[in-house]
Motif scaffolding. Structure first.
Motif, PDB file in Angstrom:
ATOM      1  N   SER A  49     -11.042  -5.059 -12.323  1.00 22.76           N
ATOM      2  CA  SER A  49     -10.426  -4.599 -11.072  1.00 22.76           C
ATOM      3  C   SER A  49     -10.818  -5.491  -9.906  1.00 22.76           C
ATOM      4  CB  SER A  49     -10.852  -3.159 -10.777  1.00 22.76           C
ATOM      5  OG  SER A  49     -10.403  -2.296 -11.774  1.00 22.76           O
ATOM      6  N   LEU A  54      -8.637  -5.743  -6.439  1.00 26.86           N
ATOM      7  CA  LEU A  54      -8.377  -4.332  -6.199  1.00 26.86           C
ATOM      8  C   LEU A  54      -9.673  -3.655  -5.788  1.00 26.86           C
ATOM      9  CD1 LEU A  54      -6.091  -3.780  -9.285  1.00 26.86           C
ATOM     10  CD2 LEU A  54      -5.375  -3.981  -6.903  1.00 26.86           C
ATOM     11  N   SER A  56     -10.756  -0.634  -6.564  1.00 23.92           N
ATOM     12  CA  SER A  56     -11.387   0.253  -7.532  1.00 23.92           C
ATOM     13  C   SER A  56     -10.611   0.253  -8.838  1.00 23.92           C
ATOM     14  CB  SER A  56     -11.445   1.680  -6.992  1.00 23.92           C
ATOM     15  OG  SER A  56     -10.135   2.213  -6.911  1.00 23.92           O
ATOM     16  N   ASP A  59      -7.424   2.142  -8.421  1.00 25.71           N
ATOM     17  CA  ASP A  59      -6.332   1.324  -7.885  1.00 25.71           C
ATOM     18  C   ASP A  59      -5.625   0.563  -9.012  1.00 25.71           C
ATOM     19  OD1 ASP A  59      -6.982   2.175  -5.338  1.00 25.71           O
ATOM     20  OD2 ASP A  59      -8.081   0.344  -4.819  1.00 25.71           O
ATOM     21  N   SER A  62      -3.517   2.990 -10.894  1.00 24.96           N
ATOM     22  CA  SER A  62      -2.339   3.329 -10.098  1.00 24.96           C
ATOM     23  C   SER A  62      -1.256   2.266 -10.223  1.00 24.96           C
ATOM     24  CB  SER A  62      -2.726   3.503  -8.628  1.00 24.96           C
ATOM     25  OG  SER A  62      -3.585   4.588  -8.477  1.00 24.96           O
ATOM     26  N   LEU A  63      -1.667   1.006 -10.196  1.00 24.46           N
ATOM     27  CA  LEU A  63      -0.698  -0.087 -10.323  1.00 24.46           C
ATOM     28  C   LEU A  63      -0.072  -0.157 -11.708  1.00 24.46           C
ATOM     29  CD1 LEU A  63      -2.410  -3.044  -8.438  1.00 24.46           C
ATOM     30  CD2 LEU A  63      -0.311  -1.865  -7.798  1.00 24.46           C
ATOM     31  N   SER A  96      -5.871   7.904 -13.044  1.00 20.32           N
ATOM     32  CA  SER A  96      -4.916   7.459 -12.024  1.00 20.32           C
ATOM     33  C   SER A  96      -5.047   8.238 -10.718  1.00 20.32           C
ATOM     34  CB  SER A  96      -3.488   7.577 -12.550  1.00 20.32           C
ATOM     35  OG  SER A  96      -3.324   6.716 -13.647  1.00 20.32           O
TER      36      SER A  96
END
Length: 115
Positions: A49, A54, A56, A59, A62-63, A96
């Motif tokens: 990450s 990013l 975290s 994150d 999430s992506l 997520s």
């Protein structure tokens, strides 16, 4: 481990291979067989990450959520108790955080299929 070596070798080039490396790490993190090395996998995810610029691991999830969630949900009707995709679904939903809210229809659909 091989994945740690790969991530550390790529460093900030990880961003160029984000989807592919994430898919491998997701498989590792989701597998019950890797439970004894879960702390190492979590550390690799944190490093990955960071190298992807990013803030975290959440994150990163999430992506990568949309494509990975669609892939595992498309197979939900054929899952068994021990299906790898079922474990991946669980890992995606848990990691997520608030990003999963956008995909709640898919999550509910899986729950309906698996009920």
């Amino acid at each position: 481990s091989v994945m740690k070596s790969l991530v550390n070798s790529l460093q900030y080039e990880c961003k160029n291979y984000q989807q592919q490396v994430f898919a491998i790490l997701l498989s590792l993190e989701s597998s019950p067989e890797t439970l004894p090395i879960r702390a190492e996998i979590d550390e690799i995810m944190r490093e990955f990450s960071t190298f992807c610029n990013l803030g975290s691991v959440a994150d990163l999830y999430s992506l990568e959520l949309e494509g990975n969630l669609a892939r595992v949900v498309s197979q939900a009707d054929s899952w068994t108790k021990y299906s790898g995709e079922r474990y991946m679904f669980d890992t995606l939903v848990r990691n997520s955080r608030e990003a999963i809210a956008k995909y709640m229809d898919s999550v509910v659909e899986v729950f309906a299929i698996c009920a």
